[in-house]
Design an enzyme around this catalytic site. Sequence first.
Site, PDB file in Angstrom:
ATOM      1  N   ASP A  69       6.830   1.735  -6.392  1.00  0.00           N
ATOM      2  CA  ASP A  69       7.203   0.800  -7.443  1.00  0.00           C
ATOM      3  C   ASP A  69       6.434   1.204  -8.693  1.00  0.00           C
ATOM      4  O   ASP A  69       5.211   1.356  -8.647  1.00  0.00           O
ATOM      5  CB  ASP A  69       6.840  -0.632  -7.025  1.00  0.00           C
ATOM      6  CG  ASP A  69       7.236  -1.644  -8.087  1.00  0.00           C
ATOM      7  OD1 ASP A  69       8.277  -1.430  -8.723  1.00  0.00           O
ATOM      8  OD2 ASP A  69       6.502  -2.629  -8.270  1.00  0.00           O
TER       9      ASP A  69
ATOM     10  N   THR B  67       5.578  -0.258 -11.586  1.00  0.00           N
ATOM     11  CA  THR B  67       4.551  -1.167 -12.085  1.00  0.00           C
ATOM     12  C   THR B  67       3.462  -1.352 -11.042  1.00  0.00           C
ATOM     13  O   THR B  67       3.731  -1.727  -9.904  1.00  0.00           O
ATOM     14  CB  THR B  67       5.168  -2.534 -12.445  1.00  0.00           C
ATOM     15  OG1 THR B  67       6.261  -2.320 -13.340  1.00  0.00           O
ATOM     16  CG2 THR B  67       4.138  -3.427 -13.095  1.00  0.00           C
TER      17      THR B  67
ATOM     18  N   ASP C  24       2.823  -3.918  -5.268  1.00  0.00           N
ATOM     19  CA  ASP C  24       1.750  -4.858  -5.561  1.00  0.00           C
ATOM     20  C   ASP C  24       2.266  -6.245  -5.904  1.00  0.00           C
ATOM     21  O   ASP C  24       1.507  -7.204  -5.945  1.00  0.00           O
ATOM     22  CB  ASP C  24       0.882  -4.339  -6.714  1.00  0.00           C
ATOM     23  CG  ASP C  24       1.644  -4.307  -8.034  1.00  0.00           C
ATOM     24  OD1 ASP C  24       2.899  -4.319  -7.993  1.00  0.00           O
ATOM     25  OD2 ASP C  24       1.000  -4.269  -9.094  1.00  0.00           O
TER      26      ASP C  24
END
Length: 771
Positions: free
Chosen positions: A296, A298, A531
Amino acid sequence: MDGLTSVTHGLTSAQVAGAKANHVPRRSSRSLSAILRSNVFTLFNLVIGVLWVLILIFGEWQDGLFGLVIVANALIGIIQELRAKRTLDKLAVINEAPVRVRRDGEEREVGPRDVVLGDLILLGPGERLLVDGEVVHSDGLEVDESLLTGEADPVHKQPGDRVLSGSFTVAGSGAFVSTRVGTDAYAVKLAEEASKFHLAHSELRSGVSNFIKYITWLVIPIGALLIYSQLHNSADLGTAITGAVAGIVTMIPEGLVLTTSFAFAVGVVRLGRRRCLVQELPAIEGLARVDVLCLDKTGTLTAGGMDLDQVLPVREDEPVDAALAALAHLDGHPNATAQAIRARYPAAPGGWAAGSTVPFSSARKWSGADFGERGAWVLGAPDVLLKGGDSYDTAAELAATGTRVLALCRTDSLAGTELGETAIEPVALVTFKQRIRPDAHETLNYFAKQGVTVKIISGDNPVAVSAIATGLGIPRADRSIDARTLPHDDPDKLGELLDSHTVFGRVTPRQKREFVTALQARGHTVAMTGDGVNDVLALKDADLGIAMGAGSPATKAVAQVVLLDDKFATLPHVVNEGRRVLANIERVSNLFLTKTFYAIVLSLLVGVAGVMFPFAPRHSTLVNALVIGIPAFFLALAPTLERSKPGFVPRVLRFAVPAGVLCAVAVLLSFWAAHKGASTLLEDQTAAVITLFLTTWWVLVLIAKPLTWWRAGLVGAMAVLFAIGLSLPFVRDFFALEPGDLSNDLTAVGISILAAVMISVAVKLAGTLRP
């Protein structure tokens, strides 16, 4: 929360002191009693213990040296697992996210185990529910219960609704009163099923278990046959018992389970030193098998957080700054975007009181509020809010440079949580600078060299994500896809697109989960990093879920591996450790099972032919120590970068079976050739021991390849130690060796050389076979 009644001010300190606490066992490791039981009370220890007692009664104490294996196995296993337990428990405490509660009218953070029955627990996006309760306040609160129900759609919660442990907040905020804690909570009651569901699959562990199971069944009939033949062909009861015990003990791969546990435990400790929490030991095996890594953007390629760059008004007559500030200050628990805006606008503007609000969620990709006479405002992705026009084109041009762009718009009404056909008017474009992780480029290069395919999966604009990925040198990063155009009802087509493309933008949480499933269906072993709360479903379904330490509590709860220091550069070390553990356990499994198979074949041949067993237990102890015990310890901890492949059990069998059979035949031939002469029994047994050592030493050479300097030194040292043992009188006496008949010994060496050539050819041919 100020609008809540006095009931929601939380418990008093006195009430907390007398309330039931949320005491539940951590899943990071076994209890001390469980560790002791699993290492002491084993089937192998029982069998070896009985055989050891028989030797002490009927034989000489030197032949009972193998009994020390019980003590060594138990001590090493207990010490290593306790060491791993301490590491895991320390890291688990660090990994535990604090729970926000209100007590004595004040908000405070407490540990998960300090939550008590009746506590008022506050919720924000990404926070995990650890206990059951009843909602008393909701500000757009949306809870994901997919880990409990399997339904991916978030559930809106209103005061009076029930919430269950194991779920997590995806949008909005709220509060609930705990009604069940500890072992009464819903998730804890399902802990056994949940652990089965979350437990990482281990082909290695199941393969070793199968070996043990089948060997145990073989030991019983073959051992009985061997005992009968030795008693029938020996006038001396002690010699008969000693010969039978020698065969049975050698059949048992007593160190295989120990070595497997030892390698896993050392891997956990090594990763723990790098601030990496392995929540399930078999997850280390998954690290070695990964061939697709889904990242991912970000929080993984980019560091957590961002900076507000430009505010580009589309209309000059609108209060852009005030609207941005008002939207950013709505949520008491702002996300990274809101925090960046707040840094520019530290105070909320006066006169902007929000009526209805829609919190941000990864599925919607926008948030908004109705400010009454000031109008309804929304902030979100331009390609979601805008349907074309100059503002849309400008946003696309900015995104192509890797900039993150959001659109600030006015609308007629929020219409619940869906804008639908509501008229939306762009007012400004807002750009953000993203912080690229300094270690991202080097880490991505590592995965490229290791043959691990990287897929960038993000909720952001695909063009912007592609620009960042291209700048980091990710292969085929220019081939980006907008996930909204992907097929939802054709998994095969989705799998083809996932294989042929690298960057995917505007991906919803549900699609991330579909991506993982589609890649797995095409035979890939998939690791997923994340996250945010939007990564939870994909992390749960991936072969290996890796959460960032700074991520949401929900992601850390479902992941098998947590990078506590939040360093993307730790991932290569994580993968290397997995490969080291798996490759080395396969090596030592070849050693142990070669011994098992030569003992089985030797015992069968001796039992059927009705002859004496060619060596005593002390001989087996000496040879096993030099070609298995000592080398296995070093080989189990050796560095390696080779990626593991499926088929652990067939590969080990293709090596161990032909090698074991040829070793057994060579030993029996040497013993038979020596026995036909005028030599003594000790001289005959010594010839057999020389053959046993040389053939199994050659097996060690084959297993240790490639022979680096230290591996060559290891196998050379074992040969030197055996030669020294034959040369020193007190060693010869202790191990009952008598290399006095030169003809016997040279015959044994010749047979060994021939057997070594045949083992090399047989193993190579067997390796070309496919299961």
